[in-house]
Design a protein around this motif. Structure first.
Motif, PDB file in Angstrom:
ATOM      1  N   ILE A 188       0.931  -1.293   0.010  1.00 49.05           N
ATOM      2  CA  ILE A 188      -0.002  -0.063   0.027  1.00 49.05           C
ATOM      3  C   ILE A 188       0.816   1.142   0.094  1.00 49.05           C
ATOM      4  O   ILE A 188       0.620   2.267  -0.720  1.00 49.05           O
ATOM      5  CB  ILE A 188      -0.858   0.023   1.219  1.00 49.05           C
ATOM      6  N   TRP A 189       2.025   1.087   0.693  1.00 49.12           N
ATOM      7  CA  TRP A 189       2.793   2.466   0.805  1.00 49.12           C
ATOM      8  C   TRP A 189       3.253   2.492  -0.652  1.00 49.12           C
ATOM      9  O   TRP A 189       3.578   3.768  -1.095  1.00 49.12           O
ATOM     10  CB  TRP A 189       4.037   1.937   1.854  1.00 49.12           C
ATOM     11  N   THR A 190       3.744   1.598  -1.076  1.00 47.32           N
ATOM     12  CA  THR A 190       4.375   1.736  -2.686  1.00 47.32           C
ATOM     13  C   THR A 190       3.272   2.363  -3.631  1.00 47.32           C
ATOM     14  O   THR A 190       3.505   2.907  -4.514  1.00 47.32           O
ATOM     15  CB  THR A 190       5.036   0.366  -3.178  1.00 47.32           C
ATOM     16  N   ASP A 191       1.678   1.603  -3.462  1.00 51.47           N
ATOM     17  CA  ASP A 191       0.928   2.106  -4.207  1.00 51.47           C
ATOM     18  C   ASP A 191       0.597   3.493  -4.166  1.00 51.47           C
ATOM     19  O   ASP A 191       0.569   4.263  -5.190  1.00 51.47           O
ATOM     20  CB  ASP A 191      -0.370   1.186  -4.009  1.00 51.47           C
ATOM     21  N   ILE A 192       0.677   4.010  -2.882  1.00 51.28           N
ATOM     22  CA  ILE A 192       0.428   5.430  -2.646  1.00 51.28           C
ATOM     23  C   ILE A 192       1.432   6.271  -3.311  1.00 51.28           C
ATOM     24  O   ILE A 192       1.576   7.309  -4.278  1.00 51.28           O
ATOM     25  CB  ILE A 192       0.381   5.890  -1.242  1.00 51.28           C
ATOM     26  N   ARG A 193       2.925   5.777  -3.037  1.00 52.15           N
ATOM     27  CA  ARG A 193       3.852   6.451  -3.746  1.00 52.15           C
ATOM     28  C   ARG A 193       3.648   6.836  -5.345  1.00 52.15           C
ATOM     29  O   ARG A 193       3.931   7.712  -5.856  1.00 52.15           O
ATOM     30  CB  ARG A 193       5.088   5.985  -3.394  1.00 52.15           C
ATOM     31  N   GLU A 194       3.342   5.613  -5.852  1.00 51.14           N
ATOM     32  CA  GLU A 194       3.390   5.571  -7.388  1.00 51.14           C
ATOM     33  C   GLU A 194       2.252   6.406  -8.078  1.00 51.14           C
ATOM     34  O   GLU A 194       2.298   6.682  -8.834  1.00 51.14           O
ATOM     35  CB  GLU A 194       3.136   4.012  -7.826  1.00 51.14           C
ATOM     36  N   ALA A 195       0.861   6.512  -7.010  1.00 48.27           N
ATOM     37  CA  ALA A 195       0.032   7.426  -7.283  1.00 48.27           C
ATOM     38  C   ALA A 195       0.362   8.927  -7.442  1.00 48.27           C
ATOM     39  O   ALA A 195      -0.267   9.870  -8.027  1.00 48.27           O
ATOM     40  CB  ALA A 195      -1.304   7.297  -6.585  1.00 48.27           C
ATOM     41  N   ILE A 196       1.461   9.259  -6.842  1.00 44.55           N
ATOM     42  CA  ILE A 196       1.995  10.965  -6.494  1.00 44.55           C
ATOM     43  C   ILE A 196       2.760  11.118  -8.009  1.00 44.55           C
ATOM     44  O   ILE A 196       3.786  10.382  -8.236  1.00 44.55           O
ATOM     45  CB  ILE A 196       2.726  10.984  -5.232  1.00 44.55           C
ATOM     46  N   PRO A 197       2.137  12.104  -8.748  1.00 44.24           N
ATOM     47  CA  PRO A 197       2.984  12.305  -9.961  1.00 44.24           C
ATOM     48  C   PRO A 197       4.192  12.590  -9.930  1.00 44.24           C
ATOM     49  O   PRO A 197       5.157  12.066 -10.535  1.00 44.24           O
ATOM     50  CB  PRO A 197       2.207  13.615 -10.409  1.00 44.24           C
ATOM     51  N   MET A 198       4.987  13.072  -8.694  1.00 42.08           N
ATOM     52  CA  MET A 198       6.307  13.457  -8.383  1.00 42.08           C
ATOM     53  C   MET A 198       6.945  12.018  -8.174  1.00 42.08           C
ATOM     54  O   MET A 198       8.240  11.936  -8.247  1.00 42.08           O
ATOM     55  CB  MET A 198       6.511  14.398  -7.392  1.00 42.08           C
ATOM     56  N   GLY A 199       6.229  10.737  -7.949  1.00 39.97           N
ATOM     57  CA  GLY A 199       6.821   9.519  -7.631  1.00 39.97           C
ATOM     58  C   GLY A 199       7.663   9.631  -6.269  1.00 39.97           C
ATOM     59  O   GLY A 199       8.376   8.419  -6.066  1.00 39.97           O
TER      60      GLY A 199
END
Ligand SMILES: NC(=O)c1ccc[n+]([C@@H]2O[C@H](COP(=O)([O-])OP(=O)(O)OC[C@H]3O[C@@H](n4cnc5c(N)ncnc54)[C@H](O)[C@@H]3O)[C@@H](O)[C@H]2O)c1
Length: 263
Positions: free
Chosen positions: A202-213
């Motif tokens: 989930i932590w990775t999924d959230i990070r990937e949803a952020i355009p800045m990555g």
């Protein structure tokens, strides 16, 4: 220095965004009063700031209790003779789908993290209006601008904070008191660090949803709070500043034809 001699109260100042704001305010010359329900972390941040030469007090405070808010604001005014900045920042809330939240949990979420912000504002307005100046900065969230799955109570209380900031801003604009909100996206503070350990996917999924990555830094939010607290934002009131690496600018549509953020 951008807050030279100003007196600032920060709720939830013992951790994450509040601690970063406390350090930043102190570096910019403010006399800082940290309030937190967690005595150990609040004390530790205060000690660190004092060791670096800052002017700081720690007040143990459960901000969901009106009498403790009253005592907090009175402490700042009695100790320093004034109050220039209030940063409402603490949070506690119940998670869960709208249909699964408990009545008590929903009420406690709003009480602890929305009503408490309003009550701290009400108390802070007394010295601020009397002296004809003050800046109030409330920590809202991008979760106050749209919905998140499983965070209904949080979405409601953060949306309330955004509009509380607007109405306070307009009502006190001619009294010299400004009020604004900051809307962070996901920031790498202790709750997000705990998520990293408990649910790494989930932590990775959230990070990937952020355009800045990437996750934001607490300091990147403290920088926005500093701007809103200081005279540099003298024509900004009733507003909110989004700092989220582009998250809220995305409609939520998945990339079409492989045209995603990486190219
Ligand atoms: N971290 C994020 O991704 C993120 C994103 C958007 C908004 N925010 C908001 O930023 C603010 C700070 O969050 P953070 O990530 O730094 O969290 P954090 O857990 O690191 O810090 C919150 C602090 O608030 C204190 N606190 C909780 N209830 C309190 C109460 N009743 N009275 C006094 N203190 C209390 C806690 O002890 C803690 O020190 C919150 O309002 C949160 O909703 C955070």
């Amino acid at each position: 220095m951008r807050l030279d001699g100003k007196v600032a109260v920060i709720t939830g100042g013992g951790s994450g965004i509040g601690a970063a704001t406390a350090r930043t305010f102190a570096r910019e010359g403010a006399r800082v009063v940290i309030a937190d329900i967690d005595e150990k972390s609040g004390d530790a941040v205060a000690e660190e700031i004092a060791a670096a030469g800052g002017t700081v007090d720690f007040r143990p405070c459960d901000a969901s209790r009106p009498e403790e808010i009253e005592a907090l604001i009175a402490f700042a005014v009695d100790t320093h003779g004034t109050l220039d900045v209030l940063h409402n920042n603490h949070v506690s809330f119940e998670s869960g789908r709208v249909g699964d939240l408990s009545l008590d949990g929903f009420r406690r979420s709003l009480d602890a993290s929305l009503t408490a912000y309003w009550y701290a504002i009400k108390c802070a307005l007394v010295p601020m209006v009397a002296q004809g100046r003050g800046s109030i900065v409330n920590t809202a969230s991008v979760s106050g601008l749209a919905g998140d799955y499983g965070l209904g109570a949080y979405n409601v209380l953060k949306a309330g904070i955004v509009n509380l900031s607007r109405v306070t801003g307009i009502e006190y604009a001619r009294k010299g008191v400004r009020c604004n909100a900051v809307c962070p996206g996901p920031i790498g503070t202790p709750p997000i660090e705990r998520l990293h350990d408990a649910a790494p996917q989930i932590w990775t999924d959230i990070r990937e949803a952020i355009p800045m990555g990437r996750y934001g830094l607490a300091q990147e939010i403290a920088n926005v709070v500093l701007f809103l607290a200081s005279d540099e934002s003298s024509f900004v009131t009733g507003s909110h500043v989004v700092a989220d690496g582009g998250l809220h600018a995305h409609s939520g549509m998945p990339p079409i034809g492989g045209l995603g953020p990486d190219f």
